[in-house]
Design an enzyme around this catalytic site. Structure first.
Site, PDB file in Angstrom:
ATOM      1  CG  HIS A  16       2.242  17.651 -16.298  1.00  0.00           C
ATOM      2  ND1 HIS A  16       1.262  18.090 -17.174  1.00  0.00           N
ATOM      3  CD2 HIS A  16       1.646  17.566 -15.092  1.00  0.00           C
ATOM      4  CE1 HIS A  16       0.133  18.264 -16.504  1.00  0.00           C
ATOM      5  NE2 HIS A  16       0.340  17.948 -15.246  1.00  0.00           N
ATOM      6  CG  ASP A  17      -0.510  14.463 -15.720  1.00  0.00           C
ATOM      7  OD1 ASP A  17       0.258  14.705 -14.767  1.00  0.00           O
ATOM      8  OD2 ASP A  17      -1.590  15.062 -15.910  1.00  0.00           O
ATOM      9  CD  GLU A  20      -6.080  17.105 -16.805  1.00  0.00           C
ATOM     10  OE1 GLU A  20      -5.171  16.279 -16.867  1.00  0.00           O
ATOM     11  OE2 GLU A  20      -6.488  17.571 -15.727  1.00  0.00           O
ATOM     12  CG  ASP A  79      -5.626  19.900 -12.613  1.00  0.00           C
ATOM     13  OD1 ASP A  79      -4.831  19.369 -13.395  1.00  0.00           O
ATOM     14  OD2 ASP A  79      -5.904  19.435 -11.488  1.00  0.00           O
ATOM     15  CG  ASP A 138      -2.250  23.974 -14.803  1.00  0.00           C
ATOM     16  OD1 ASP A 138      -3.387  23.569 -14.502  1.00  0.00           O
ATOM     17  OD2 ASP A 138      -1.410  23.282 -15.410  1.00  0.00           O
TER      18      ASP A 138
HETATM   19  O1  TEU Z   1      -4.305  15.247 -14.010  1.00  0.00           O
HETATM   20  C1  TEU Z   1      -5.505  14.563 -14.027  1.00  0.00           C
HETATM   21  C2  TEU Z   1      -5.528  13.099 -14.360  1.00  0.00           C
HETATM   22  O2  TEU Z   1      -6.583  12.535 -14.307  1.00  0.00           O
HETATM   23  C3  TEU Z   1      -4.361  12.275 -14.721  1.00  0.00           C
HETATM   24  O3  TEU Z   1      -3.782  12.596 -15.898  1.00  0.00           O
HETATM   25  C4  TEU Z   1      -3.428  12.122 -13.550  1.00  0.00           C
HETATM   26  O4  TEU Z   1      -2.214  12.754 -13.792  1.00  0.00           O
HETATM   27  C5  TEU Z   1      -3.054  10.715 -13.228  1.00  0.00           C
HETATM   28  O5  TEU Z   1      -2.196  10.239 -14.191  1.00  0.00           O
HETATM   29  C6  TEU Z   1      -4.177   9.790 -12.997  1.00  0.00           C
HETATM   30  O6  TEU Z   1      -3.739   8.480 -13.198  1.00  0.00           O
HETATM   31  C7  TEU Z   1      -4.268  16.544 -13.504  1.00  0.00           C
HETATM   32  C8  TEU Z   1      -2.846  17.082 -13.586  1.00  0.00           C
HETATM   33  O7  TEU Z   1      -2.468  17.172 -14.925  1.00  0.00           O
HETATM   34  C9  TEU Z   1      -1.962  16.195 -12.769  1.00  0.00           C
HETATM   35  O8  TEU Z   1      -0.609  16.523 -12.888  1.00  0.00           O
HETATM   36  C10 TEU Z   1      -2.422  16.293 -11.331  1.00  0.00           C
HETATM   37  O9  TEU Z   1      -1.697  15.388 -10.547  1.00  0.00           O
HETATM   38  C11 TEU Z   1      -3.908  15.998 -11.182  1.00  0.00           C
HETATM   39  O10 TEU Z   1      -4.710  16.636 -12.171  1.00  0.00           O
HETATM   40  C12 TEU Z   1      -4.395  16.493  -9.851  1.00  0.00           C
HETATM   41  O11 TEU Z   1      -4.396  17.893  -9.820  1.00  0.00           O
END
Ligand code: TEU
Ligand code: CA
Length: 561
Positions: free
Chosen positions: A328-329, A255, A206, A105
């Protein structure tokens, strides 16, 4: 890459399946309740047997863990929570021995506020690293603009040492790097090269579309940042400085929250030398209301089909899709889109079938291969995620009913995906010998790897294994042209994939009711390639039944599963 090469030899990742590991929740090897590299090494055969080609590790670098590692204080080292660099090298070698690849990542929109770069940057206005981050004067004694952090509150924090605000699109402990500064870009590219030299096989990047900020918006009326025009320059520069000459064996995925299909065609177009594929967010935003992600809307299958089909068409001739229903989100896909009670096996395998039969590279999130469900948390003490905790504090502070907020979080919180992987029916689901850092799901005694793998023709793992096998074996799964059927049908997900004389017909009943197929839809469908009911009736789909037929003009079109 030339056009001829692109059409004659499709990239290896068109046939590949990626598996995402969230290290702190995968497997604990040293009894401190937190997953680690030793735990991953101990489970590599699980992944090899599943048949995945690539493992993507969520961040394992040194980090204060304010956002579980998405806040990095040293890009060159492994956090002691997870292990050491020597252990990482061992893991990498063991992944390679099994014929798999390993993707890191890359979190370079921001660092941790404890990264030495930021510690220097904030120390004085004339520090050489001042301009490595985004500092602005107060405007009328307030934030420079109205941007808000993804984790509640303003996206700016005032640093009293120097009297300026710094930008953080996420937590205050995650200051945004200033990509306009060529020194920043140079330092990031050098770091990426060191990881590639070490042997890693690519990067998941990310929020990479956030690195280019629109200068005029940084101080002004704007409420939401838009994607700055330089984003394509930065990614092309990255390609030149990092990937050129060694990109054919690697995989890069950016992403990109908010990315449109038109943007994605540019980011992933073969001749543009930017990225192999992007994670888009359209389909996972369909059930969020305008009030935000915690305001849950009912699921609408027609909207989902329409959205995904637009992406299939939009990237058909140039570019490439990544395919995911969870990470994971996001909430657990079987709880969000399926029926995680009565039809858990059927709906988990239907979701897998629909996803993996689209054109693009499928991503499996850890635990989805055994149909893990949402966490079923009932009290705020069970939550660990910074986004969830800040959201709760903010809206309850503003007068919302805690019970209502908890109900929304039980559906939407990122912690739903972050409970430990359930390996056995034993204590702590076999994840750890100690108290785990976050509660194990209370359904672990029935939903776990050991039980699933012993479930014979109702093993979700075994179904995934067969689906992956089909992608490896049949070019039509990787490359076939996509056509959506019955777009307005509220419960039927139907499409074809076609490559030369080879045709797949994919049928899924996205509901708890029996479904009679529309007249003519499945005439002369060919032989059943894969399905999630042991017996089937041609004209009918049982609840959550998924069925893939293959009709081939070539000889030897035997069913493979
Ligand atoms: O996530 C970016 C993002 O915009 C979203 O999916 C976020 O998790 C959140 O739900 C907004 O509502 C990435 C990573 O995948 C996430 O785990 C991190 O927290 C984020 O970036 C910051 O690095
Ligand atoms: Ca551990």
């Amino acid at each position: 890459m030339t056009t001829e090469l692109a059409t004659e030899t499709p990239a290896w990742w068109t046939r590949a399946v990626v598996y995402q590991i969230y290290p702190r929740s995968f497997a604990d090897s040293n009894g401190d309740g937190i997953g680690d590299l030793g735990g991953i090494r101990a489970k590599l055969d699980h992944l090899a047997e599943l048949g995945v080609d690539v493992i993507w590790l969520s961040p394992i670098y040194r980090s204060p863990q304010a956002d579980n590692g998405y806040d990095i204080s040293d890009y060159e080292d492994i956090d002691p929570l997870f292990g050491t660099l020597a252990e990482f090298d061992q893991l990498l070698a063991e992944v390679h021995e099994r014929g798999m690849k390993l993707v890191m990542d890359l979190v370079v929109n921001h660092t941790s506020d404890e990264h030495p770069w930021f510690v220097e940057s904030r120390s004085s206005r004339d520090n050489p690293k001042r301009d490595w981050y985004i500092w602005r004067d107060p405007v009328d004694a307030h934030e420079p603009n109205g941007w808000t952090s993804a984790f509640s509150g303003p996206a700016w924090s005032l640093d009293t040492t120097t009297g300026q605000y710094y930008l953080h699109l996420f937590a205050a402990k995650q200051p945004d790097l200033n990509w306009q500064n060529p020194e920043v870009r140079g330092a990031v590219f050098a770091m990426m090269n060191r990881w590639l030299d070490r042997g890693v096989d690519g990067f998941r990047m990310d929020v990479i579309n956030f690195i280019a900020k629109t200068e005029s918006e940084l101080v002004g009326e704007s409420v939401h940042p838009s994607m700055g025009a330089q984003i394509h320059d930065y990614l092309q520069e990255m390609h030149r400085e990092v990937f050129a000459g060694r990109d054919t064996e690697l995989i890069t995925v950016g992403e990109m929250p908010g990315v449109t299909v038109e943007d994605a065609a540019l980011f992933t177009g073969a001749e543009r030398n930017e990225l192999d594929m992007v994670f888009q967010f359209e389909h996972v935003g369909l059930d969020h209301s305008d009030a935000g992600k915690f305001d849950n809307l009912p699921f609408d299958l027609v909207a989902l089909k329409t959205s995904l089909a637009r992406w299939q068409t939009g990237l058909a001739s140039s570019g490439w899709n990544s395919l995911y229903f969870g990470n994971h989100d996001q909430p657990r896909s079987v709880s969000r889109f399926g029926d995680d009670r009565r039809y858990r096996y059927e709906s988990a395998t239907l979701l897998a079938t629909i996803l993996h039969l689209h054109r693009g590279t499928p991503y499996i999130y850890q635990g989805d291969e055994i149909g893990m469900t949402n966490a079923n948390f009932e009290s705020i003490e069970q939550y660990k995620d910074i986004e969830s905790l800040n959201h709760f504090a903010e809206v309850v502070g503003a007068g919302a009913e805690p019970a209502t907020v908890l109900e929304q979080m039980a559906f939407r919180s990122r912690d739903n995906a972050r409970t430990p992987v359930q390996w056995t029916p034993g204590p702590h689901a076999g994840f750890t010998t100690a108290e785990p850092w976050i509660h194990v799901n209370s359904n672990a005694s029935t939903i776990n790897v050991q039980t699933d793998r012993a479930a014979g023709d109702r093993s979700i793992f075994d179904f995934y294994r067969r689906l992956i096998g089909v992608r490896h074996e049949l070019p039509v799964v990787a490359l076939g042209e996509f056509a959506l059927l019955e777009p307005e049908h509220p419960a039927l997900y139907a499409f074809t994939r076609t490559l030369g004389g080879d045709r797949l017909l994919v049928l899924g009943n996205w509901s708890n009711e029996r479904l009679r197929l529309p007249e003519g839809l499945a005439d002369d469908p060919g032989t059943r390639l894969i399905g999630n009911y042991p017996e089937w009736h041609e004209a009918v789909l049982e609840p959550w039944e998924a069925r893939v037929y293959r009709r081939s003009e070539r000889a030897g079109a035997e069913p493979v599963a």
